[in-house]
Design an enzyme around this catalytic site. Structure first.
Site, mmCIF file in Angstrom:
data_model
loop_
_atom_site.group_PDB
_atom_site.id
_atom_site.type_symbol
_atom_site.label_atom_id
_atom_site.label_comp_id
_atom_site.label_asym_id
_atom_site.label_seq_id
_atom_site.Cartn_x
_atom_site.Cartn_y
_atom_site.Cartn_z
ATOM 1 N N ILE A 270 4.782 15.448 -47.380
ATOM 2 C CA ILE A 270 4.865 14.917 -46.014
ATOM 3 C C ILE A 270 6.312 14.544 -45.670
ATOM 4 C CG2 ILE A 270 4.112 13.029 -44.515
ATOM 5 C CD1 ILE A 270 1.470 12.985 -46.238
ATOM 6 N N ASP B 113 15.298 4.927 -56.260
ATOM 7 C CA ASP B 113 13.917 4.450 -56.305
ATOM 8 C C ASP B 113 13.724 3.435 -55.180
ATOM 9 O OD1 ASP B 113 11.578 3.016 -56.879
ATOM 10 O OD2 ASP B 113 11.866 3.170 -59.048
ATOM 11 N N ASN C 17 8.471 6.768 -46.275
ATOM 12 C CA ASN C 17 7.354 7.669 -46.597
ATOM 13 C C ASN C 17 6.960 7.657 -48.075
ATOM 14 O OD1 ASN C 17 5.702 10.320 -46.308
ATOM 15 N ND2 ASN C 17 7.278 10.818 -47.811
ATOM 16 N N LYS D 232 12.994 -3.999 -44.533
ATOM 17 C CA LYS D 232 13.954 -5.112 -44.508
ATOM 18 C C LYS D 232 15.385 -4.603 -44.330
ATOM 19 C CE LYS D 232 14.939 -7.694 -48.334
ATOM 20 N NZ LYS D 232 15.016 -8.873 -49.235
ATOM 21 N N TYR E 254 -4.544 1.578 -54.718
ATOM 22 C CA TYR E 254 -3.925 2.377 -53.651
ATOM 23 C C TYR E 254 -4.351 1.847 -52.275
ATOM 24 C CZ TYR E 254 -2.545 6.564 -50.988
ATOM 25 O OH TYR E 254 -1.969 7.433 -50.091
ATOM 26 N N LYS F 205 -1.969 0.305 -49.260
ATOM 27 C CA LYS F 205 -1.878 0.886 -47.913
ATOM 28 C C LYS F 205 -2.329 -0.111 -46.838
ATOM 29 C CE LYS F 205 -0.028 4.735 -49.161
ATOM 30 N NZ LYS F 205 1.375 5.013 -48.820
ATOM 31 N N VAL G 133 -4.371 15.208 -47.319
ATOM 32 C CA VAL G 133 -3.371 16.246 -47.078
ATOM 33 C C VAL G 133 -3.145 16.953 -48.417
ATOM 34 C CG1 VAL G 133 -1.128 16.734 -46.029
ATOM 35 C CG2 VAL G 133 -2.214 14.518 -45.619
ATOM 36 N N THR H 198 -1.166 17.934 -50.753
ATOM 37 C CA THR H 198 0.188 17.850 -51.312
ATOM 38 C C THR H 198 0.091 17.618 -52.816
ATOM 39 O OG1 THR H 198 0.264 15.473 -51.039
ATOM 40 C CG2 THR H 198 1.073 16.793 -49.171
HETATM 41 P P1 NAD Z 1 3.936 13.751 -52.595
HETATM 42 O O1 NAD Z 1 3.603 13.280 -53.970
HETATM 43 O O2 NAD Z 1 3.792 15.176 -52.282
HETATM 44 O O3 NAD Z 1 5.406 13.303 -52.196
HETATM 45 C C1 NAD Z 1 5.837 11.967 -52.370
HETATM 46 C C2 NAD Z 1 7.316 11.953 -52.704
HETATM 47 O O4 NAD Z 1 7.702 10.581 -52.924
HETATM 48 C C3 NAD Z 1 7.625 12.727 -53.992
HETATM 49 O O5 NAD Z 1 8.668 13.654 -53.780
HETATM 50 C C4 NAD Z 1 8.009 11.626 -54.977
HETATM 51 O O6 NAD Z 1 8.948 12.046 -55.957
HETATM 52 C C5 NAD Z 1 8.561 10.547 -54.047
HETATM 53 N N1 NAD Z 1 8.551 9.229 -54.671
HETATM 54 C C6 NAD Z 1 7.574 8.693 -55.443
HETATM 55 N N2 NAD Z 1 7.953 7.478 -55.857
HETATM 56 C C7 NAD Z 1 9.181 7.249 -55.342
HETATM 57 C C8 NAD Z 1 10.087 6.171 -55.426
HETATM 58 N N3 NAD Z 1 9.798 5.073 -56.154
HETATM 59 N N4 NAD Z 1 11.264 6.250 -54.767
HETATM 60 C C9 NAD Z 1 11.583 7.360 -54.049
HETATM 61 N N5 NAD Z 1 10.747 8.411 -53.925
HETATM 62 C C10 NAD Z 1 9.573 8.357 -54.575
HETATM 63 O O7 NAD Z 1 3.030 12.838 -51.625
HETATM 64 P P2 NAD Z 1 2.648 13.034 -50.078
HETATM 65 O O8 NAD Z 1 1.237 13.461 -50.017
HETATM 66 O O9 NAD Z 1 3.693 13.802 -49.372
HETATM 67 O O10 NAD Z 1 2.659 11.510 -49.621
HETATM 68 C C11 NAD Z 1 3.672 10.930 -48.812
HETATM 69 C C12 NAD Z 1 3.159 9.586 -48.305
HETATM 70 O O11 NAD Z 1 1.968 9.791 -47.528
HETATM 71 C C13 NAD Z 1 2.771 8.627 -49.427
HETATM 72 O O12 NAD Z 1 3.144 7.309 -49.068
HETATM 73 C C14 NAD Z 1 1.270 8.756 -49.492
HETATM 74 O O13 NAD Z 1 0.642 7.617 -50.024
HETATM 75 C C15 NAD Z 1 0.931 8.974 -48.034
HETATM 76 N N6 NAD Z 1 -0.361 9.630 -47.816
HETATM 77 C C16 NAD Z 1 -0.669 10.824 -48.425
HETATM 78 C C17 NAD Z 1 -1.915 11.400 -48.213
HETATM 79 C C18 NAD Z 1 -2.333 12.690 -48.878
HETATM 80 O O14 NAD Z 1 -3.534 13.020 -48.852
HETATM 81 N N7 NAD Z 1 -1.442 13.459 -49.461
HETATM 82 C C19 NAD Z 1 -2.846 10.765 -47.375
HETATM 83 C C20 NAD Z 1 -2.500 9.564 -46.780
HETATM 84 C C21 NAD Z 1 -1.250 9.006 -46.996
#
Ligand code: NAD
Length: 268
Positions: free
Chosen positions: A17, A64, A97, A140, A173, A177, A206, A208
């Site tokens: 995302i 991080d 994100n 922040k 989780y 959220k 999603v 991913t």
């Molecule tokens: P993803 O795992 O494909 O990508 C997440 C990215 O965040 C990765 O590249 C990872 O390396 C990075 N990351 C993880 N920890 C980190 C940290 N401490 N510092 C910096 N970067 C860090 O996940 P996604 O599906 O693209 O999710 C993105 C956001 O959307 C997340 O917050 C997730 O909870 C939320 N979300 C995802 C879904 C889903 O179904 N995929 C649904 C609802 C919400």
């Protein structure tokens, strides 16, 4: 550097995302600072190359989001690259994100031998450190910078359908959220007087890496399919489109909201 340049920071932008949001904002004409963990440096550099295809500048900053100093460095690097506070005419945007997930029931009793397995507290700490604390730090330090600039700003956080209701086996989780939504509402109220809006997106499932990793982990531990609702999946570009709207200047009175992106499966 044009005095009209606009800049967005997107955390967790190496894939999924976050990557889609970064590319969408570049397509919209913003320079984009992309952040992810150091192990994702190559993928992050690839995203900056993709950003340049839209004739915008990209900057990769590894760090991080749950580390306070690394979050400060992310903001400082963005300001350094895209000019002093004086030359950025428009308000800047923070898209918080980055997030991680895992599934684990609070208490699980195996029928065969009645062994009780409980969720490790470390799982709670790990998830909430990135998802809740990371969001807190992003909000922040983005707000501090936006207030210094005095031109308002846009902050968008990553919640989820799991930030709207509980789902079995997703306890830590879900809590993280809900925290994002609570912080989004509170920050929106506090920052309104500075012209800063704060909103969140709440996607349904999603496809991913996040979900693939959970599925692989469950399979490796003989835990069956991932417990997610059987809803129509949404796509990363659906969320990127929402964020593209939320960071526009004309959304100045849309704040404190958590927007569902779930194909009409949930109306809360
Ligand atoms: P993803 O795992 O494909 O990508 C997440 C990215 O965040 C990765 O590249 C990872 O390396 C990075 N990351 C993880 N920890 C980190 C940290 N401490 N510092 C910096 N970067 C860090 O996940 P996604 O599906 O693209 O999710 C993105 C956001 O959307 C997340 O917050 C997730 O909870 C939320 N979300 C995802 C879904 C889903 O179904 N995929 C649904 C609802 C919400």
């Amino acid at each position: 550097m044009s005095i009209h340049s606009r800049v967005a920071i997107v955390t967790g932008a190496a894939k999924g995302i976050g990557r889609a949001i970064a590319l969408r904002l570049a397509r919209d004409g913003l320079n984009v600072v992309v952040n992810d963990l150091p192990k994702m440096r190559n993928e992050l550099e690839d995203v900056t190359s993709e950003i340049s295809a839209f004739k915008q500048q990209g900057l990769a900053v590894c760090g991080d989001v749950s580390n306070e100093n690394e979050m400060k460095s992310l903001i400082a690097s963005s300001v350094e690259k895209f000019g002093s506070l004086d030359v950025i005419k428009s308000s800047f945007k923070m898209i918080s994100n980055a997030g991680i997930a895992l599934t684990q029931p609070l208490i699980e009793t195996y029928k065969s031998d009645s062994t009780m397995v409980v969720a490790p507290t470390e799982d709670w700490d790990r998830i909430n450190k990135v998802n809740a604390r990371g969001t807190f730090l992003a909000y922040k330090y983005a707000a501090i910078q936006m207030i210094k600039q005095g031109r308002g700003g846009r902050i968008v956080g990553a919640s989820s359908i799991a930030g709207k209701q509980g789902f079995p086996e997703w306890g830590p989780y879900v809590a993280s959220k809900f925290a994002v939504r609570g912080l989004t509402q509170t920050a929106a109220i506090e920052l309104q007087k500075h012209g800063i809006t704060v909103n969140a997106y709440c996607p349904g499932p999603v496809a991913t890496q996040l979900l693939l990793d959970i599925a692989a982990h469950r399979e490796a531990h003989g835990r069956g399919e991932t417990p997610i609702p059987d809803w129509k999946p949404v796509e990363v570009d659906d969320i990127a489109g929402l964020v593209s709207f939320l960071v526009k200047e004309e959304t100045k009175n849309i704040t404190g909201q958590s927007f569902n992106v779930n194909a009409g499966a949930l109306f809360d």
